[in-house]
Design an enzyme around this catalytic site. Structure first.
Site, short mmCIF file in Angstrom:
data_model
loop_
_atom_site.label_atom_id
_atom_site.label_comp_id
_atom_site.label_asym_id
_atom_site.label_seq_id
_atom_site.Cartn_x
_atom_site.Cartn_y
_atom_site.Cartn_z
N HIS A 124 -31.46 46.96 20.74
CA HIS A 124 -32.42 45.96 21.14
C HIS A 124 -32.36 45.05 22.23
CE1 HIS A 124 -34.09 47.59 17.09
NE2 HIS A 124 -34.20 48.55 18.08
N LEU A 273 -23.41 41.47 1.74
CA LEU A 273 -22.68 42.40 2.92
C LEU A 273 -21.42 41.51 3.19
CD1 LEU A 273 -25.56 43.21 5.40
CD2 LEU A 273 -23.77 44.71 4.63
#
Length: 290
Positions: A124, A273
């Site tokens: 993106h 994470l």
């Protein structure tokens, strides 16, 4: 590490795939939350509080562009100060060792690059660059920030009173009171006077086809696809998970919360994470030949 039996099994699957090398990572906003950047749909998600500006809005009016740049001028400070976290560093460590073959990121914060993963494909785009919609000249966001500072002296001091900590989207768009943006002055392209836009793909805008094709090629060459911190709520990332699954390529998803790709994954891990990736990296390193 705490978690369910499914998380433990998912971590084992992640380590096994990484140890086999050839893994392609697809990362999302959840990977950057530990760097202080909120995600759209997770626990810190700001999507629930408001929808990001679309490409059609941005290109459609001066007022919309003024609103975007005023909000982004404030939010950029958080993005610019953010540093890679344990998750970004673990991904880079695994890339250097050859266990991660490539990184595709949906994030625009540049933190993979800052961690050393210079080859990460920014699906993106990136907030650290600005592009002119007329002449396509690309310049640095830092340069534009200096120009906006000169054009809007004292703007941050005004913001500090009513809203000392503006809410922030992962694209650096801070939520401000409407009255604060009315007098904000935006800067044109220095080369042609055209409209400047961050070099990112807005909602409602298409990812450049060559970039998409490059990502498909990386997924085709992968031994496994590992999704990190993405709900896969938008097609731009989900399509690569579907593509891998159709080809029989194993998929593991590490994300705190359900994703649209869960039914395609061999295993899932619903734990933070940074801790998961640091532990996976440690286990993979322990299995390396002495």
């Amino acid at each position: 590490m705490d978690g369910t039996a499914a998380d433990a099994a998912g971590l084992e699957a992640l380590v096994r795939l990484l140890a086999g090398r050839g893994v392609v990572v697809l990362s999302g906003a959840g990977l950057s939350t530990e760097s202080g950047i909120p995600d759209y749909r997770g626990e810190s998600g700001s999507r629930r509080r408001g929808t990001p500006m679309t490409y059609q809005e941005f290109t459609g009016s001066d007022a919309a562009r003024r609103r975007y740049w005023a909000r982004s001028h404030v939010g950029w400070r958080t993005i610019a100060r953010a540093e890679p976290n344990a998750g970004h560093r673990a991904v880079e460590q695994l890339r250097r060792s050859g266990h991660v073959a490539a990184v595709i990121t949906q994030n625009v914060d540049g933190l993979h690059h800052a961690a050393g993963t210079r080859t990460a494909v920014e699906l993106h785009g990136g907030l650290r660059r600005v592009v002119c919609l007329e002449c396509r000249r690309t310049t640095s966001r830092a340069e534009l920030d200096e120009r906006l500072e000169e054009l809007n002296a004292g703007f941050r001091a005004e913001v500090a009173q009513p809203q000392p900590q503006p809410r922030l989207n992962p694209d650096g768009d801070a939520e401000l009171a409407p009255g604060l943006v009315d007098c904000f002055r935006i800067a044109p392209c220095l080369a042609c006077g055209g409209v400047l836009k961050p070099d990112v793909v807005f909602f409602g805008e298409s990812v450049p086809k060559p970039r998409v094709q490059r990502c498909y090629e990386l997924v085709d060459a992968a031994q496994a696809l590992v999704v990190l911190g993405s709900s896969l709520a938008v097609l731009s990332g989900l399509r690569f998970v579907r593509h891998a699954a159709r080809a029989g390529t194993p998929v593991v998803i590490v994300n705190q919360g359900a994703t649209r790709g869960d039914d395609l994954a061999e295993a899932r891990v619903a734990l933070p994470l940074g801790a998961v990736l640091a532990e996976a990296s440690r286990r993979v390193r322990a299995s390396w030949p002495a």
